[in-house]
Design a protein around this motif. Sequence first.
Motif, short mmCIF file in Angstrom:
data_model
loop_
_atom_site.label_atom_id
_atom_site.label_comp_id
_atom_site.label_asym_id
_atom_site.label_seq_id
_atom_site.Cartn_x
_atom_site.Cartn_y
_atom_site.Cartn_z
N TYR A 204 41.80 45.29 -1.35
CA TYR A 204 42.89 46.15 -0.85
C TYR A 204 43.85 45.35 0.02
O TYR A 204 45.06 45.57 0.02
N ILE A 205 43.28 44.43 0.80
CA ILE A 205 44.09 43.68 1.77
C ILE A 205 44.93 42.60 1.10
O ILE A 205 46.10 42.44 1.41
N ILE A 438 43.76 49.31 7.00
CA ILE A 438 44.38 49.03 5.69
C ILE A 438 45.31 50.18 5.32
O ILE A 438 46.43 49.98 4.87
N GLN A 444 47.74 44.22 6.25
CA GLN A 444 48.65 43.63 5.26
C GLN A 444 49.93 43.12 5.92
O GLN A 444 50.43 42.05 5.59
#
Lengths: 559, 131
Positions: A204-205, A438, A444
């Motif tokens: 996800y990151i 996240i 991010q």
Amino acid sequence: MFDKEEMKKIKQLKKEWENNVVQKTLEHFSERKDKFVTGSGKEVERLYTPVNLEGSDYNKELNFPGQYPYTRGVQPTMYRGRFWTMRQYAGFGTAEESNKRYKYLLDQGQTGLSVAFDLPTQIGYDSDHTMSLGEVGKVGVAIDSLKDMEILFNGIPLDKVSTSMTINAPATVLLAMYVAVAEKQGISPDKLNGTIQNDVLKEYIARGTYIFPPAPSMRLITNIFEYCFKEMPLWNTISISGYHIREAGSTAIQEVAFTLADGITYVDAAIKIGLKVDDFAPRLSFFFNAHNDLLEEVAKFRAARRLWAKIMKERFGAKNKKSLMLRFHTQTAGCTLTAQQADNNIVRVTIQALAAVLGGTQSLHTNSRDEALALPAEDSVRIALRTQQVLAYESGVTETVDPLAGSYYIETLTNKIEEKALEYIERIDKLGGVTQAIEKGFIQQEIQNSAYQYQKDIEERKRIVVGVNKFKINEGSPKGLLKVNPEVGRKQIEELKKLKEERGSYKVKENLKSLEKAAKTDANLMPLILDCVKSYATLGEICDVLRSVFGEYKESVQL
Amino acid sequence: MEGKKIRVLIAKPGLDGHDRGAKVVARALRDAGMEVIYTGLRQTPEQIVETAIQEDVDVIGLSILSGAHTHLFPKVMELLKENNIEDIVVIGGGVIPEEDIPELKKVGIEGIFTPGTDTHDIIKFIREKVK
């Protein structure tokens, strides 16, 4: 480490040296830059002395190798006992071609396998899915079913090698296939050595090959923890990865911080389903990047090891020594490879690999010189492997444990990285943990900001990249690059069709139905996925069932 | 046209998740005064062209690292043609072997920017093409 009187004297002499000696030099001869920084942009002082380490406690912060907090290494003898595992990440085209490459690498003295899967496999699509068009076999090997996996490891005795598999969202499926192949070779799961990446948070990151939303993803991960605790005691159940976080542009500090924060999240999740920390934590492993700034990287590995030991002991109350040890794989930094004057990459990789070794890595992948251009050709891979062998057998850095310890600079950097990483972890805790951070885009954005700064520094020539923004030449186009056989996709689809005709489809249907039912409960899905795999259900079919129950993750991007 | 901001769609076709380059370029273009829309990962050529139409962009930047550019880039160009919006300037970036570039240019990709590119060169290229 120094007594008060001595420290006072050093301080005074340092001041005198600065005011007299340095000042005089600077009057005639200024320094190259106003400000010196590490590869991650942290300011570097002209000179490090005992003053930087005032108040530090050797026994508490460094101690001896194999002893808490493991700053100096996880084993007492480190490379005097055994070198790190030399493990080149490889895989492309069909299972047959990759099998050939593995055998070649083993013949050349490689000591472990590392499987690269193609993107459709990593995202749970069969080769005949519309999303797979153009991607089959490109960045790794295409695996649709157990049949491909049997070919991939054909002639490689799985009780004799350790295998690392870079697979995350569908990790349960590929692990099940590995277990099934071993079974066909007559090897039981408890004899298997290796690692499954199984780290979805960093997908996800930073890495992007997620399938399901966080909650069911965490469940699948802990399903593997539990299954392996019972059946595969030698297996590393996860490789908590900072590598891709760094590749996405983070600094060394962010790499440590976000990776360990991910680690905390996995430990929390496993405890939540009722596992005992000392039952699963010894099989957690890590994966870091080795970038160009040699000394900062060495400090990074040491800081990560110390911080993790403290977290496991203080935050989770782990008692087993093995739960406290951060064992890690390292890969040299792909993002530092230049397409320009590609042979220079051999030198970069050497420096990075040296950092990993001086940092006490347990296994290492060295990138090949041509990887900014294509997948590596065979002779490039050989040079990359030879680089490790030269470090191991010729450089001498392996003969003593943690040779850079005690360097004022190294120890100061180690302290700094630990301190700053911990600050990040506390910030993430305040945001409600990694999953929340996240969702809010915090992690991010931090990485993106660093990446953008890095690029600006290169363009403003604050950061020199040899051959890119300085020392440029006109060069011809590179020769001898690997080209993936364009027929792979077609071949793979044909084989898949054949498989579906040959296998007993009744059993496949039954097994998939059972999986669907179990997915709706809290059951551990590993045994059911094993049944599916053994009946030659395809990866895509299994993942489709899970998609239908779990749904799919949608990323939200903030620029 | 005076004062109108150049609108750019940065898109990631295919399955790879390497979006560092796409995001850095997106920010550089935005800092250079352009309006930038970023699609996120795993976009099909159909989705990319649809977004380009909806957002009424002047430029599409395709970013890819997986090696699927030889399939996906021409597909985007085909769809642009079908929708009669070939006036959109299309550029590409990523790990794209030199030998593939002539073929991509032939189907109408105007610029290919490979690793080591200065973002100022991309900005300049776009400003020259979008008049």
